[in-house]
Motif scaffolding. Structure first.
Motif, PDB file in Angstrom:
ATOM      1  N   VAL A  51      38.490  36.775  -4.302  1.00  0.00           N
ATOM      2  CA  VAL A  51      37.457  37.124  -5.263  1.00  0.00           C
ATOM      3  C   VAL A  51      38.092  37.311  -6.639  1.00  0.00           C
ATOM      4  O   VAL A  51      39.033  38.091  -6.800  1.00  0.00           O
ATOM      5  N   ASN A  52      37.593  36.586  -7.605  1.00  0.00           N
ATOM      6  CA  ASN A  52      38.088  36.743  -8.963  1.00  0.00           C
ATOM      7  C   ASN A  52      37.774  38.154  -9.454  1.00  0.00           C
ATOM      8  O   ASN A  52      36.642  38.622  -9.326  1.00  0.00           O
ATOM      9  N   PRO A  53      38.754  38.877 -10.002  1.00  0.00           N
ATOM     10  CA  PRO A  53      38.500  40.250 -10.450  1.00  0.00           C
ATOM     11  C   PRO A  53      37.325  40.368 -11.415  1.00  0.00           C
ATOM     12  O   PRO A  53      36.618  41.380 -11.417  1.00  0.00           O
ATOM     13  N   GLY A 100      35.213  33.347  -5.565  1.00  0.00           N
ATOM     14  CA  GLY A 100      35.256  34.364  -4.524  1.00  0.00           C
ATOM     15  C   GLY A 100      33.947  34.657  -3.850  1.00  0.00           C
ATOM     16  O   GLY A 100      33.802  35.693  -3.184  1.00  0.00           O
ATOM     17  N   TRP A 101      32.967  33.776  -3.964  1.00  0.00           N
ATOM     18  CA  TRP A 101      31.707  33.947  -3.242  1.00  0.00           C
ATOM     19  C   TRP A 101      31.978  33.774  -1.747  1.00  0.00           C
ATOM     20  O   TRP A 101      32.574  32.793  -1.322  1.00  0.00           O
ATOM     21  N   ARG A 106      29.756  42.359  -9.762  1.00  0.00           N
ATOM     22  CA  ARG A 106      28.660  41.558 -10.314  1.00  0.00           C
ATOM     23  C   ARG A 106      27.409  41.745  -9.456  1.00  0.00           C
ATOM     24  O   ARG A 106      27.435  41.536  -8.251  1.00  0.00           O
ATOM     25  N   THR A 107      26.307  42.153 -10.066  1.00  0.00           N
ATOM     26  CA  THR A 107      25.076  42.370  -9.310  1.00  0.00           C
ATOM     27  C   THR A 107      24.310  41.064  -9.162  1.00  0.00           C
ATOM     28  O   THR A 107      24.375  40.179 -10.014  1.00  0.00           O
ATOM     29  N   VAL A 108      23.584  40.960  -8.049  1.00  0.00           N
ATOM     30  CA  VAL A 108      22.908  39.710  -7.701  1.00  0.00           C
ATOM     31  C   VAL A 108      21.437  40.004  -7.359  1.00  0.00           C
ATOM     32  O   VAL A 108      20.983  39.770  -6.231  1.00  0.00           O
TER      33      VAL A 108
END
Length: 403
Positions: free
Chosen positions: A33-35, A140-141, A40-42
């Motif tokens: 996962v990229n820092p 990083g998903w 990040r909200t989805v």
């Protein structure tokens, strides 16, 4: 809390079934996962209960240790699922919908998405344009070889099937819409395949067979598939392709035996950066496919290149290959005025049309790629058999939807 098991890359040659968290509408820290994406909200996302999720040759590159994928990266970018939760920002997708998930993650808001270039969305991967589930350097998903998976920008990304019962009847075909069918179709379209074309597809793996299927759908007169694997060549012949055995030598002479001339109108690279040379003792030679396609594609023709190429390959045959730098005969391509199209397939450009072709019995993609359903627990065996050259497209069945 509902449990969630997933297939994860552990080390070169090894995958395992592990326990992971049930998805939430916020990106968590984890392998790959990229820092910049952590936290990040989805609100625009949904949670899917996975109906089918497939093993892809692109996954296999990681599992062989040929990328910089970290241990415990959850795999899987070919996803079909039933919506079980929707975020507060989702307007049109509903709980109970069965949908195909394009492997490209796209925001639908950036310039590239608005231009239908969803394979290079600008807003979902802090590292570079373009993203995908469960893949190295793609933001990083979390991957979809799991019981449950989060899909962002759901109203934009998801392709809802019009009838749930009909979808489940044809699910082994429809699961190919997430990647390999549109990817093969993109390869054929960008190679210029049309009515009466002669076509050479390098590679008889699932993407190559999907490209050959697509060439037939587009009206090609002759579709020739080349590979070193006899079983995969037999699979190509099973739906009307001509084949050439590259263990016997390069493609030009064998193409001439079929067509009377040593060239085709259109060429498709469905192999990518782990290409091997020609002959019985062929060793890895990553530029082989691209150079041979330039040789056999007629002047003024085009090459569709859905095969994967990378910028970091720890197992590359030399220092240049480790950086994705290959010894291409670009002068040949220039002299013949050949066109090249590379990169991720923009799945959303094609998936609805291909869905309609499946639903109305115009194509049998699952049969052509020899799709086989296996349990999530059987994923390590599926990876091993696929790596050994099985002429099979393995479809994982995490939640018992598939017969």
């Amino acid at each position: 809390m509902t449990g969630n098991k997933a297939v994860a890359y552990k080390e070169p040659g090894k995958v395992e079934l592990i326990d992971i968290d049930y998805p939430s509408f916020e990106l968590q820290d984890g392998p790959g996962v990229n820092p910049a994406n952590v936290g990040r909200t989805v609100p625009h996302g949904v949670i899917l209960k996975t109906v089918a999720t497939n093993i892809c040759g692109s996954d296999q590159h990681m599992v062989r240790g040929r990328t910089t994928a970290p241990p415990n990266l959850v795999l899987g970018h070919e996803i079909t699922g039933e919506v079980v939760e929707v975020g507060p920002g989702v307007e049109f997708i509903k709980v109970g919908d069965i949908c195909s998930v394009p492997f490209n993650i796209a925001c639908g808001r950036c310039r590239n998405c608005k231009e239908r270039k969803t394979g290079i969305c600008l807003n979902v991967n802090p590292d570079r344009p373009g993203s995908a589930y469960g893949y190295v350097d793609m933001g990083g998903w979390v991957g979809g070889q799991a019981n449950y998976v989060l899909v962002p920008y759901a109203d934009w990304n998801l392709l809802k099937f019009p009838d749930k019962d009909q979808a489940l009847e044809k699910i082994m075909d429809l699961t190919m819409l997430s990647d390999i069918f549109p990817t093969g179709f993109h390869g054929a379209v960008t190679a210029g395949v049309g009515v009466g074309s002669t076509v050479y597809v390098a590679g008889a793996g699932p993407v190559g067979l999907a490209a050959a299927t697509s060439a037939h759908l587009l009206g090609a007169a002759v579709v020739i598939v080349g590979d070193l694997n006899a079983d995969r060549l037999a699979q190509a012949r099973s739906f009307g392709c001509e084949t050439i055995d590259l263990a016997e030598g390069g493609p030009a002479e064998q193409i001439e035996q079929i067509l009377g001339v040593p060239e085709v109108d259109c060429g498709v690279d469905a192999v990518g950066f782990e290409a091997r040379g020609h002959g019985h003792d062929a060793k890895e030679a990553p530029a082989t496919v691209l150079n041979s396609l330039m040789e056999v594609t007629a002047a003024g023709g085009a090459l569709g290149i859905p095969g994967l190429y990378v910028t970091g390959d720890p197992g590359g045959v030399d220092e240049a290959a480790k950086k994705g730098a290959l010894s291409l005969s670009l002068g040949t391509g220039w002299a013949k005025s050949l066109s090249f199209t590379t990169g991720q397939c923009p799945v959303m450009k094609y998936n609805r049309q291909l869905m309609m072709a499946i639903l109305h019995d115009k194509v049998s993609i699952a049969k052509n790629v020899n799709a086989k359903a296996i349990t999530l627990e059987d994923a390590p065996r599926g990876y091993a058999e696929f790596d050994a050259g099985a002429a099979t497209k393995y479809v994982l069945n995490p939640n018992g939807y598939l017969s």
